[in-house]
Design a protein around this motif. Structure first.
Motif, PDB file in Angstrom:
ATOM      1  N   THR A  26      13.641 -35.961  28.373  1.00 34.34           N
ATOM      2  CA  THR A  26      14.026 -37.317  29.054  1.00 34.34           C
ATOM      3  C   THR A  26      13.781 -37.230  30.791  1.00 34.34           C
ATOM      4  OG1 THR A  26      16.109 -36.751  29.285  1.00 34.34           O
ATOM      5  CG2 THR A  26      15.501 -37.784  27.255  1.00 34.34           C
ATOM      6  N   ILE A  27      13.852 -36.042  31.143  1.00 31.92           N
ATOM      7  CA  ILE A  27      13.547 -35.994  32.576  1.00 31.92           C
ATOM      8  C   ILE A  27      12.208 -36.128  33.079  1.00 31.92           C
ATOM      9  CG2 ILE A  27      13.889 -34.327  34.641  1.00 31.92           C
ATOM     10  CD1 ILE A  27      16.409 -33.323  33.265  1.00 31.92           C
ATOM     11  N   LYS A  28      11.942 -37.294  34.075  1.00 29.07           N
ATOM     12  CA  LYS A  28      10.599 -37.403  34.192  1.00 29.07           C
ATOM     13  C   LYS A  28      10.270 -36.331  35.374  1.00 29.07           C
ATOM     14  CE  LYS A  28       9.553 -41.894  33.088  1.00 29.07           C
ATOM     15  NZ  LYS A  28       9.868 -43.372  33.428  1.00 29.07           N
ATOM     16  N   CYS A  29       8.889 -36.076  35.514  1.00 25.87           N
ATOM     17  CA  CYS A  29       8.384 -34.943  36.432  1.00 25.87           C
ATOM     18  C   CYS A  29       6.950 -35.215  36.584  1.00 25.87           C
ATOM     19  CB  CYS A  29       8.957 -33.694  35.686  1.00 25.87           C
ATOM     20  SG  CYS A  29       7.632 -32.496  36.203  1.00 25.87           S
ATOM     21  N   ASP A  30       6.386 -35.374  37.739  1.00 28.95           N
ATOM     22  CA  ASP A  30       5.054 -35.600  38.019  1.00 28.95           C
ATOM     23  C   ASP A  30       4.708 -34.743  39.213  1.00 28.95           C
ATOM     24  OD1 ASP A  30       2.466 -36.556  38.459  1.00 28.95           O
ATOM     25  OD2 ASP A  30       3.092 -38.588  38.969  1.00 28.95           O
ATOM     26  N   VAL A  31       4.100 -33.727  39.049  1.00 31.72           N
ATOM     27  CA  VAL A  31       3.894 -32.612  39.937  1.00 31.72           C
ATOM     28  C   VAL A  31       2.766 -33.272  40.998  1.00 31.72           C
ATOM     29  CG1 VAL A  31       4.645 -30.779  38.589  1.00 31.72           C
ATOM     30  CG2 VAL A  31       2.379 -31.365  38.688  1.00 31.72           C
ATOM     31  N   ASP A  32       2.197 -34.190  40.674  1.00 30.07           N
ATOM     32  CA  ASP A  32       1.264 -34.844  41.705  1.00 30.07           C
ATOM     33  C   ASP A  32       1.921 -35.532  42.765  1.00 30.07           C
ATOM     34  OD1 ASP A  32      -1.637 -34.927  42.133  1.00 30.07           O
ATOM     35  OD2 ASP A  32      -1.172 -37.090  41.867  1.00 30.07           O
ATOM     36  N   LYS A  33       3.089 -36.140  42.193  1.00 32.85           N
ATOM     37  CA  LYS A  33       4.148 -36.667  43.303  1.00 32.85           C
ATOM     38  C   LYS A  33       4.977 -35.779  44.190  1.00 32.85           C
ATOM     39  CE  LYS A  33       3.650 -41.613  42.024  1.00 32.85           C
ATOM     40  NZ  LYS A  33       3.321 -41.594  40.609  1.00 32.85           N
ATOM     41  N   GLU A  34       5.425 -35.025  43.329  1.00 35.16           N
ATOM     42  CA  GLU A  34       6.577 -34.089  43.863  1.00 35.16           C
ATOM     43  C   GLU A  34       6.422 -32.710  43.171  1.00 35.16           C
ATOM     44  OE1 GLU A  34      11.337 -34.763  45.156  1.00 35.16           O
ATOM     45  OE2 GLU A  34      10.339 -35.778  43.315  1.00 35.16           O
ATOM     46  N   ALA A  35       6.780 -31.543  43.963  1.00 38.74           N
ATOM     47  CA  ALA A  35       7.004 -30.515  43.331  1.00 38.74           C
ATOM     48  C   ALA A  35       8.298 -30.182  42.389  1.00 38.74           C
ATOM     49  CB  ALA A  35       7.026 -29.121  44.492  1.00 38.74           C
ATOM     50  N   PHE A  36       8.016 -29.598  41.138  1.00 36.35           N
ATOM     51  CA  PHE A  36       9.345 -29.463  40.421  1.00 36.35           C
ATOM     52  C   PHE A  36       9.701 -28.012  40.620  1.00 36.35           C
ATOM     53  CE2 PHE A  36      10.898 -27.976  36.205  1.00 36.35           C
ATOM     54  CZ  PHE A  36      11.831 -28.993  35.934  1.00 36.35           C
ATOM     55  N   THR A  37      11.117 -28.104  40.975  1.00 39.22           N
ATOM     56  CA  THR A  37      11.516 -26.796  41.578  1.00 39.22           C
ATOM     57  C   THR A  37      12.770 -26.207  40.629  1.00 39.22           C
ATOM     58  OG1 THR A  37      12.627 -27.832  43.468  1.00 39.22           O
ATOM     59  CG2 THR A  37      10.801 -26.854  43.876  1.00 39.22           C
ATOM     60  N   ASP A  38      13.214 -27.164  39.673  1.00 40.86           N
ATOM     61  CA  ASP A  38      14.381 -26.812  39.205  1.00 40.86           C
ATOM     62  C   ASP A  38      14.061 -25.466  38.271  1.00 40.86           C
ATOM     63  OD1 ASP A  38      16.702 -26.502  37.587  1.00 40.86           O
ATOM     64  OD2 ASP A  38      16.630 -28.515  36.985  1.00 40.86           O
ATOM     65  N   VAL A  39      14.867 -24.323  38.563  1.00 38.58           N
ATOM     66  CA  VAL A  39      14.526 -23.071  37.905  1.00 38.58           C
ATOM     67  C   VAL A  39      15.448 -22.786  36.648  1.00 38.58           C
ATOM     68  CG1 VAL A  39      14.820 -20.488  38.198  1.00 38.58           C
ATOM     69  CG2 VAL A  39      14.304 -22.175  40.198  1.00 38.58           C
ATOM     70  N   GLU A  40      16.541 -23.483  36.608  1.00 38.98           N
ATOM     71  CA  GLU A  40      17.401 -23.385  35.669  1.00 38.98           C
ATOM     72  C   GLU A  40      17.133 -23.999  34.220  1.00 38.98           C
ATOM     73  OE1 GLU A  40      20.921 -22.300  36.463  1.00 38.98           O
ATOM     74  OE2 GLU A  40      19.733 -21.803  38.372  1.00 38.98           O
ATOM     75  N   THR A  41      16.429 -24.957  34.222  1.00 37.01           N
ATOM     76  CA  THR A  41      16.145 -25.484  32.910  1.00 37.01           C
ATOM     77  C   THR A  41      14.697 -25.770  32.610  1.00 37.01           C
ATOM     78  OG1 THR A  41      15.759 -27.859  33.903  1.00 37.01           O
ATOM     79  CG2 THR A  41      18.225 -27.220  33.196  1.00 37.01           C
ATOM     80  N   GLY A  42      13.832 -24.928  33.499  1.00 38.87           N
ATOM     81  CA  GLY A  42      12.369 -25.117  33.354  1.00 38.87           C
ATOM     82  C   GLY A  42      11.949 -24.282  32.255  1.00 38.87           C
ATOM     83  N   VAL A  43      10.777 -24.924  31.428  1.00 39.84           N
ATOM     84  CA  VAL A  43      10.092 -23.956  30.670  1.00 39.84           C
ATOM     85  C   VAL A  43       8.525 -23.809  30.957  1.00 39.84           C
ATOM     86  CG1 VAL A  43       9.188 -24.099  27.956  1.00 39.84           C
ATOM     87  CG2 VAL A  43      11.693 -24.851  28.896  1.00 39.84           C
ATOM     88  N   LEU A  44       8.082 -22.702  30.632  1.00 37.10           N
ATOM     89  CA  LEU A  44       6.661 -22.629  30.861  1.00 37.10           C
ATOM     90  C   LEU A  44       5.542 -23.255  30.216  1.00 37.10           C
ATOM     91  CD1 LEU A  44       5.760 -20.247  33.077  1.00 37.10           C
ATOM     92  CD2 LEU A  44       8.222 -20.585  32.610  1.00 37.10           C
ATOM     93  N   ILE A  45       4.412 -23.779  30.891  1.00 38.02           N
ATOM     94  CA  ILE A  45       3.402 -24.411  29.933  1.00 38.02           C
ATOM     95  C   ILE A  45       1.992 -24.116  30.852  1.00 38.02           C
ATOM     96  CG2 ILE A  45       4.563 -26.287  29.165  1.00 38.02           C
ATOM     97  CD1 ILE A  45       3.524 -28.190  31.620  1.00 38.02           C
TER      98      ILE A  45
END
Length: 807
Positions: free
Chosen positions: A368-387
């Motif tokens: 549900t968390i929105k994330c668009d790396v074209d607009k802004e870097a996604f830096t949350d280490v805690e909850t990230g999953v690799l793709i």
RNA sequence: GCCGAUGUGGCGGAAUUGGUAGACGCACUGGACUCAAAAUCCAGCGGGAAACCAUGUGGGUUCGAGUCCCACCAUCGGUACCA
């Protein structure tokens, strides 16, 4: 009968300082306490009202410790090398030695006029050859153990004055004095390898009692980070680029690389690079900027692609471009980075500006968390999953880090790496007024330390203090001093002409206090064993990352070579808040809000000054000066003096004051330990008000009161003790009063009654009164208020509160 | 931007660490003493007539929040692109 503070304070100070009342005893069987304040720089302006805040606080604790039977070492000295004395000398042609001596004499008188219980027999002065002999000796030991070395480092060089400048003399990129531009000039300088101690400087914080904010600041300054080194191949070349990264998990997202403008790869591959002119121009522009400008003016990222060479991402095997930019620093890590614009804000900014590809390799676990790396870097280490990351897909960031590091190590393209922000200590100054560095340079033998038996290497008395036009120290002009013979081969040699920084003398001064006049060693083994470590060190927060860290480093080194018996120099470290002008701004001449301690002492007396400094607010927080408030403290002391008119006989506390006395002893004792001096003073005030209300105080009460107040107001209390109560021994050495816990507890309690948490009434109950009886009293008291209300619940917290939940 | 503090009467600040908010001091007001003033002593002093309202703002937890949680605002200090 008025209190003549001028006469009485002088009388006691003369006695204390002539008789050495507060000097530490040489009885090493006694329990000891070593309290330390940061020794002052004896500036021409004299003592600042900020100094006595720290000094009074530790003086109070030292005086209490003496009353508790400790052998107390509470020393004082002067950190007298430094820039202002040298600049004053350049301007006025007066030797720094003369101004320093004059300033120290002034400081000494000022300090004595405030009645601090310093041990003046151990006074030290860092500019005394008998002192700096040992500063030089420590340097030689550092050199012999490979911790002092020469390196080429840039200095700030003023193009107008033609001198090297300290960072603080450079304002907005220009010289503070003449306004000329400041450039970076390379110079070979002595360095100290503090980085070798980085890990221990972090780890050993666990064993000491420093305020948490101090520990945190030191840890952040040392800046340990865990990550990996990764080696990138350069396409069609044998050269490689190694980067340090804390995020090896994002390696699949590395779409370009950036190297610092000073990076050697540019020279090495210059024949392949097709836009060398452009690159040289960028390098030139970057070199013109001081560190200050690079950071301050350079909000917008700049950079330039290195054309003709490409790097290969070792995981994707794709060719990626290499850029140079001054946001990458040659001094940290490897001087080059892999850029992951999808997950690092600086890289993202750079990629956007130069239109470089952004690849997302981490997504939020929560869809549900929105994330668009074209607009802004996604830096949350805690909850990230690799793709988009091959064999790392679907792993968490933590797991991916481990797995990728294993992969890098197995394939010899990288390894796990710990990095520190901490850098080695630049130890050379191109200045006159400092300790000469005791090294000579011989063409045949290289750098050789001078023999230890020749120490101290005295600073020659010269007439001209201006640094040379080529940036050398003023000493370099004095050929007769510079030319010497090599201690090793006896051939011609030249002395080092740079001097040590001001930090040198203050890095070990607490050790000298333990045995200040020893001419065989920096202090005797016995004295070091007995007095180490410093039990309590108070100073300013501004010294947390430099002085405090430097001296911990030196101490650890001295421990390693068997000179000192403890791993850490200071067992406990606290800090005081700054004193601001009455307008809430920092005191400064230009703002006209400076308060001179001499004026305060002569108008109100030392005791009032001391009490006010402690009463003005919480000790660890900044507080503005107030002339009105100090008048209040002075009034309080007058009331203490006049208590003698209410004095009646009595060897025991009278019943009406017994509880108050026991409580006051408890409160003042613990407040001193917790540095809550402001509430200790208010306890005294309340007590005095009570005595006036009852128009009586007996001898037992007066004696205890004077003892408790003695550390705060030592002159008046000593006088009252000896002239009014007929004391024969020094009050300052009487046993600290004790209290009986049982007698501090009230047997009657005012119990608040609340409806829904809001106060409605109070009743009086006896201590530990039976709950049924309390309930009955409560209901009686609020009977009328309960009309038309429904009781939902009743809560009784024993001896504390009675809350009725009503509707 | 990041990190760290701090935010309570007109002012400096207390608050047993979740239990009567405003201790103590300053300033101010009134009274006593004095021919008068200063000094000193005594009394009053957050707002409101009261119910009540009040600890930077807005939410939350709780019988109960200045204190704990979340979001924000302001002030001060430190630091400078740390991969």
């Amino acid at each position: 009968m008025g209190y003549n503070f001028k006469e009485i304070e002088k009388k006691w100070q003369d006695k204390w300082y002539q008789e050495g009342t507060f000097n530490a005893k040489n009885d090493f069987t006694m329990k000891k306490w070593f309290g330390l304040i940061e020794f002052p720089y004896p500036s021409g302006q004299g003592l600042h009202v900020g100094h006595p805040r720290s000094y009074t606080a530790l003086d109070i604790i030292a005086r209490k410790r003496r009353m508790q039977g400790y052998n107390v070492l509470f020393p004082i000295g002067f950190d007298a090398f430094g820039l202002p004395a040298e600049n004053y000398a350049i301007k006025n042609h007066i030797h720094p030695k003369i101004t320093t001596e004059k300033n120290i004499n002034h400081f000494r008188e000022q300090l004595k006029s405030i009645g601090f219980s310093f041990d003046w027999s151990r006074e030290i002065n860092t500019t005394d050859p008998e002192y700096y002999k040992w500063t030089q000796w420590i340097f030689i030991q550092l050199y012999k153990h490979g911790l002092a070395y020469k390196a080429t480092m840039p200095i700030n060089f003023c193009t107008g004055c033609k001198v090297g400048l300290a960072n603080e003399e450079v304002v907005n990129g220009v010289c503070e004095r003449c306004g000329s531009p400041v450039v970076q000039k390379e110079k070979s300088q002595w360095m100290l390898r503090i980085t070798k101690y980085a890990q221990r400087l972090i780890d050993d914080l666990d064993d000491v009692d420093f305020l948490d904010k101090i520990k945190a600041q030191q840890k952040n300054w040392i800046g340990r980070s865990e990550g990996a080194e990764v080696t990138f191949k350069i396409a069609d070349s044998d050269e490689t680029l190694t980067v340090y990264t804390t995020r090896p998990d994002t390696l699949f997202g590395a779409t370009y690389m950036v190297v610092a403008p000073e990076h050697h790869i540019i020279e090495k591959l210059s024949d392949k690079i097709t836009n060398m002119d452009e690159i040289e121009e960028y390098k030139h522009q970057a070199s013109l900027k001081s560190d200050f400008e690079r950071s301050e003016l350079n909000k917008e990222k700049t950079g330039c692609e290195i054309k003709g060479i490409k790097a290969i991402n070792p995981l994707t095997n794709k060719e990626i471009p290499i850029w140079i930019s001054d946001y990458v620093l040659i001094t940290y890590g490897t001087g080059s980075i892999m850029a992951v614009p999808g997950h690092d804000t600086r890289d993202h900014e750079f990629a956007k500006k130069f239109n470089l590809p952004i690849v997302q390799v981490i997504k939020p676990a929560d869809e549900t968390i929105k994330c668009d790396v074209d607009k802004e870097a996604f830096t949350d280490v805690e909850t990230g999953v690799l793709i988009n990351s091959g064999f790392l897909n679907d792993l968490s960031v933590v797991e991916a880090k481990k797995k990728v590091i294993n992969y890098l190590e197995d394939n010899h393209i990288g390894k796990k790496q710990v990095n520190y922000k901490l850098r080695d200590w630049v130890f050379s100054r191109q200045r006159y007024w400092g300790e000469p560095i005791p090294m000579v340079y011989c063409e045949k033998c290289g750098w050789v330390p001078i023999p230890e038996e020749e120490l101290p290497l005295k600073l020659p008395e010269v007439e001209d203090y201006e640094p040379s036009e080529n940036g050398e120290s003023p000493l370099a002009r004095h050929e007769e001093w510079v030319n010497t013979i090599c201690p090793h081969c006896g051939g011609k040699a030249r002395r080092e002409t740079d001097t040590m920084p001001q930090w040198a003398g203050s890095s070990w001064y607490y050790l000298r206090y333990m045995d200040a006049h020893n001419d065989k060693a920096l202090a005797s083994k016995e004295a070091l064993e007995y007095w180490s470590p410093v039990d309590w060190y108070n100073g300013g927060m501004e010294h947390t990352t430099l002085h405090l860290l430097y001296s911990r480093f030196w101490h650890k080194f001295l421990y390693d070579i068997g000179v000192v018996p403890t791993k850490e120099p200071y067992q406990k470290r606290t800090s005081h808040g700054m004193i601001l002008g009455s307008n809430g701004e920092k005191m400064s001449k230009s703002k006209g809000n400076v308060v001179n301690p001499d004026d305060i002492v002569s108008e109100f007396g030392a005791d009032s000054f001391r009490v006010y400094e402690m009463f003005m607010g919480p000790f660890d927080q900044t507080a503005p000066w107030s002339m009105e408030s100090i008048r209040g403290c002075s009034k309080f002391l007058d009331r203490v003096w006049n208590l003698q008119s209410l004095l009646v006989d009595g060897e025991e506390y009278s019943p009406k004051f017994e509880k108050a006395m026991h409580r006051a002893i408890k409160k003042v004792s613990s407040d001193i330990e917790e540095m809550k001096f402001n509430t200790a003073v208010s306890t005294f005030m309340t007590l005095v008000n009570d005595f006036y209300k009852e128009k009586s105080i007996n001898k037992a009460e007066f004696k205890t009161f004077l003892q408790l107040l003695n550390p705060f107001a030592p002159h008046m209390t000593e006088e009252l003790w000896q002239t009014v109560l007929g004391g024969t021994e020094m009050l300052a050495y009487m046993k600290w009063p004790t209290y009986d816990e049982a007698k501090t507890i009230a047997d009657e309690i005012t119990l608040p009654i609340q409806f829904n948490g809001k106060l409605k009434a109070t009743i009086t109950i006896s201590l530990d009164e039976d709950e049924e009886s309390v309930k009955e009293k409560v209901h009686q008291a609020v009977e009328d208020k309960l009309e038309n209300k429904m009781i939902v619940k009743e809560i009784y917290v024993k001896n504390k509160i009675y809350n009725i939940v009503v509707k």
